[in-house]
Enzyme design. Structure first.
Site, PDB file in Angstrom:
ATOM      1  N   GLU A 179    -102.584 103.768  18.971  1.00 26.86           N
ATOM      2  CA  GLU A 179    -101.881 102.916  19.309  1.00 26.86           C
ATOM      3  C   GLU A 179    -102.064 101.379  19.760  1.00 26.86           C
ATOM      4  OE1 GLU A 179    -101.581 101.915  23.006  1.00 26.86           O
ATOM      5  OE2 GLU A 179    -102.928 103.378  23.018  1.00 26.86           O
ATOM      6  N   GLU A 322    -106.338 102.683  20.619  1.00 27.13           N
ATOM      7  CA  GLU A 322    -106.405 102.903  19.319  1.00 27.13           C
ATOM      8  C   GLU A 322    -106.360 103.640  18.706  1.00 27.13           C
ATOM      9  OE1 GLU A 322    -109.351  99.529  17.716  1.00 27.13           O
ATOM     10  OE2 GLU A 322    -109.236  98.276  19.670  1.00 27.13           O
TER      11      GLU A 322
END
Length: 359
Positions: A179, A322
């Site tokens: 994310e 991430e």
């Protein structure tokens, strides 16, 4: 009585296949036949057995894999709970699309594709390669009201489920979740506090490096969001809609989609764990699709994994985001699958097999 949205109706009608017990047993038998101590690769052996059960085949193949990084902005940034502005979400999403972000560089040696997905950034990306699954231009400020409507939450979940179907059609057989969204440790922490019935003072951390003053403000905002929105803890969709983000909702869909489409999905850190928890609360039978990767430095992550009965093999204090923690599991899976496929058996080297004893 409120009418259900089309997305929520579709969510209620999901069909999740049962795990294949015969495939799981065949995978376990293969491990036990290899010339090594029984169960000596621990959680990594269990992951292979779990993938066999999910996919219906002991011939576990994860040669084609990707990380899907879901990007969205959060209105709570207006409360001063972050060091960075919302433009950073877009900047990182564009870096992922160009293949130069942190997770891309970590993926490169292992043939892992990186996909950036716009679930609802305020500033739309200006480079090619970002998948557009936008619900809206960011969520509301949870300190002032709900993050999104219930219909939007269901729509974002369905977008994640549909995305998983697309990824499987493209040939991916393992998906890591990631994310990017400035402010999403605040939204995820608020959700975790609701689900775990914990005080924001206990679970709220500095995130990307807040000062003492910033941490105090973040804790106050989480407490305010909980008091104002009054999430119904027995209704996971309500908690998501009132306190979450489009990134969390989309990842929830990826986890449910993994169960629907029989593709294993790797849980990353706190934000991903909250999304997995929502999926599990909505459909407990999605658990066979979930592979925990690492124990995040965020305290709520381990508590959520524990509630779901998931154990993560990596303990490294990671908190980059991430999807970097999730992709760290993939080289370990590659190693154990090499042994699983090509290892010498007791029979092959003329040894008496170890006796399998009950745990």
């Amino acid at each position: 009585m409120e009418t259900l949205s089309d997305a929520e109706c579709a969510l209620n009608e999901l069909v999740i296949p049962l795990p294949d017990k015969a495939a799981a047993q065949a995978a376990r038998d293969r491990w036990n036949a290899l010339a090594k101590p029984i169960g000596s690769l621990g959680l990594l052996e269990d992951a292979v057995v779990q993938m066999a059960a999910l996919t219906g085949s002991p011939q576990v193949d994860i040669a084609q894999r990707c990380v899907a990084v879901l990007c969205a902005d959060n209105g709570v940034v207006a409360e001063g709970v972050t060091q960075s502005g919302q433009e950073v979400t877009t900047t990182v999403a564009e870096s992922i699309a160009r293949g130069v972000s942190s997770v891309c560089l970590m993926c490169r040696p292992f043939g892992i594709d990186c996909l950036a997905v716009d679930m609802g950034m305020v500033h739309p990306p200006q480079v090619e390669g970002v998948l557009n699954r936008r619900i809206a231009a960011g969520t509301g400020d949870i300190a002032k009201g709900p993050a999104m409507t219930r219909a939007q939450a269901a729509q974002a979940i369905m977008a994640g489920i549909d995305l998983m179907g697309e990824l499987k059609a493209r040939g991916y057989r393992l998906v890591a979740t990631g994310e990017m969204g400035i402010g999403n440790t605040t939204t995820a922490t608020a959700m975790a506090c609701a689900f775990l019935d914990e005080d924001p003072e206990v679970l709220t951390t500095r995130g990307a490096g807040l000062s003492d003053e910033g941490l105090a403000r973040k804790r106050s905002v989480v407490a305010q969001a909980l008091a104002l929105n009054k999430p119904q803890v027995d209704d996971a969709l309500d908690v998501l809609a009132k306190l979450g983000g489009f990134d969390i909702a989309g990842m929830c869909g990826l986890f449910l989609g993994g169960a629907v489409h029989q593709v294993p999905v790797i849980v990353d850190g706190l934000i991903s764990a909250v999304a997995a928890y929502v999926a599990w609360r909505l459909r407990p039978d999605c658990r066979y699709a979930l592979l925990a990767s690492h124990v995040s430095a965020e305290p709520a992550a381990a508590l959520l994994l524990g509630r779901m009965g998931l154990q993560a093999p990596i303990h490294a204090g990671m908190r980059l985001g991430e999807g970097t923690g999730a992709v760290s599991l993939i080289p370990l899976l590659d190693m154990v699958l090499s042994l699983y496929r090509d290892g010498t058996t007791f029979e092959g080297c003329g040894l008496v097999p170890y006796e399998v004893r009950p745990a």
